[in-house]
Design an enzyme around this catalytic site. Structure first.
Site, short mmCIF file in Angstrom:
data_model
loop_
_atom_site.label_atom_id
_atom_site.label_comp_id
_atom_site.label_asym_id
_atom_site.label_seq_id
_atom_site.Cartn_x
_atom_site.Cartn_y
_atom_site.Cartn_z
N SER A 95 0.83 -1.20 0.00
CA SER A 95 0.00 0.00 0.00
C SER A 95 0.87 1.26 0.00
O SER A 95 1.72 1.42 -0.87
CB SER A 95 -0.95 -0.05 1.20
OG SER A 95 -1.99 0.89 1.07
N ASP A 217 -9.83 -4.38 -6.04
CA ASP A 217 -9.25 -3.66 -4.91
C ASP A 217 -9.86 -2.26 -4.89
O ASP A 217 -9.61 -1.45 -5.78
CB ASP A 217 -7.73 -3.59 -5.06
CG ASP A 217 -7.03 -2.92 -3.88
OD1 ASP A 217 -7.72 -2.30 -3.05
OD2 ASP A 217 -5.78 -3.00 -3.81
N HIS A 245 -7.44 -5.49 -0.56
CA HIS A 245 -6.22 -4.68 -0.58
C HIS A 245 -5.07 -5.31 0.19
O HIS A 245 -3.98 -4.73 0.24
CB HIS A 245 -6.54 -3.30 0.01
CG HIS A 245 -5.48 -2.28 -0.18
ND1 HIS A 245 -4.99 -1.92 -1.42
CD2 HIS A 245 -4.78 -1.52 0.73
CE1 HIS A 245 -4.06 -1.00 -1.29
NE2 HIS A 245 -3.91 -0.73 0.01
#
Length: 267
Positions: A95, A217, A245
């Site tokens: 991320s 996602d 995610h």
């Protein structure tokens, strides 16, 4: 200050193996990697850590000024590398840490051999032809909700971010992780994450890069992965047969295989 204690650095795996450094995302800590570590540790020296303000890091080392920009988190990464004298590092960032890894690699490219970006997003807000997945109003609403009721926001958003509604235990784990983070620190990290724009930094990356995306996602849609891959010279894009995610939790075997394949593991 002792950097290893400050960032709760843990080193495992093969002591003489090539180095893999795992960096967690917003609201998480190094525990999020536990399902992929065994596969990586067979042949690699695996370095785990918590950003200052997360997990079991030294919270007294946190400052709003430093951690209001992604460069502050990149400094954590580089200071750990210097402290442990790490070189030829394969950096795996999940991320927002994908962008942190890009910044660290641009700053001290000689330390990094490879970069793996899991669910990266250089900008979460739409901008002209660029589609980050959120409007400006979406992000402001998200941040206002987080500011007004962090625990409620965590309980509502974590399952959405995790995806995989048929496996509610995954959403609950992410909720628990969010709720364990100091709300004041989380608010700063959230703004640093969701208001950042690292698109101009991608073209500076010269480290061989793998972009890993999931088939679905809500945080980093498919088009974002394609944008990142197109922006980093010579990078590779792989779409995992996974949703949500956090594929290191929802699809750890597929995630491990993709990473190991990129690192050159014969398996």
């Amino acid at each position: 200050m002792d950097v290893q204690s400050r960032n709760n650095v843990v080193v495992t795996g093969r002591p003489d193996g090539p180095v893999v450094m795992l960096a967690h995302g917003f609201g998480c800590d190094q525990n999020m990697w536990r399902l992929v570590v065994p596969a990586l540790a067979e042949d690699h020296r695996v370095v785990l850590f918590d950003y200052v303000g997360s997990g079991r890091s030294d919270l007294s080392a946190w400052s709003r000024e430093r951690y209001s920009s992604l460069e502050g988190y990149a400094r954590d990464v580089l200071e750990i590398c210097r402290e442990l004298d790490l070189r030829e590092v394969a950096f795996v960032g999940h991320s927002v840490s994908a962008m942190v890894g890009a910044l660290a690699g641009v700053t001290e490219p000689e330390r990094f051999a490879k970069l793996v970006m899991i669910g990266p997003s250089p900008r979460y807000t739409d901008d002209g032809d660029y589609r980050g997945g959120f409007s400006g109003a979406d992000i402001e609403e998200l941040l206002e909700s987080l500011d007004s009721n962090y625990l409620g926001w965590s309980a509502a958003m974590a399952p959405v971010i995790m995806g995989n509604p048929e496996r509610p235990e995954l959403g609950q784990e992410l909720t628990n992780s969010f709720c364990a983070t100091d709300p004041d620190i989380a608010r700063v990290f959230a703004r640093t994450t969701f208001l950042s724009d690292s698109r101009a930094d991608l073209v500076k990356v010269r480290t061989p890069t793998l972009v890993l995306e999931c088939s679905q996602d809500v945080i980093a849609p498919r088009g974002v992965g394609a944008f990142v891959q197109a922006s980093i010279p010579g990078s590779r894009l792989v779409t995992l047969d996974a949703t949500g995610h956090c594929p290191q939790l929802s699809a750890p075997d597929a995630t491990s295989r993709a990473i190991l394949s990129f690192l050159g593991d014969s398996r």
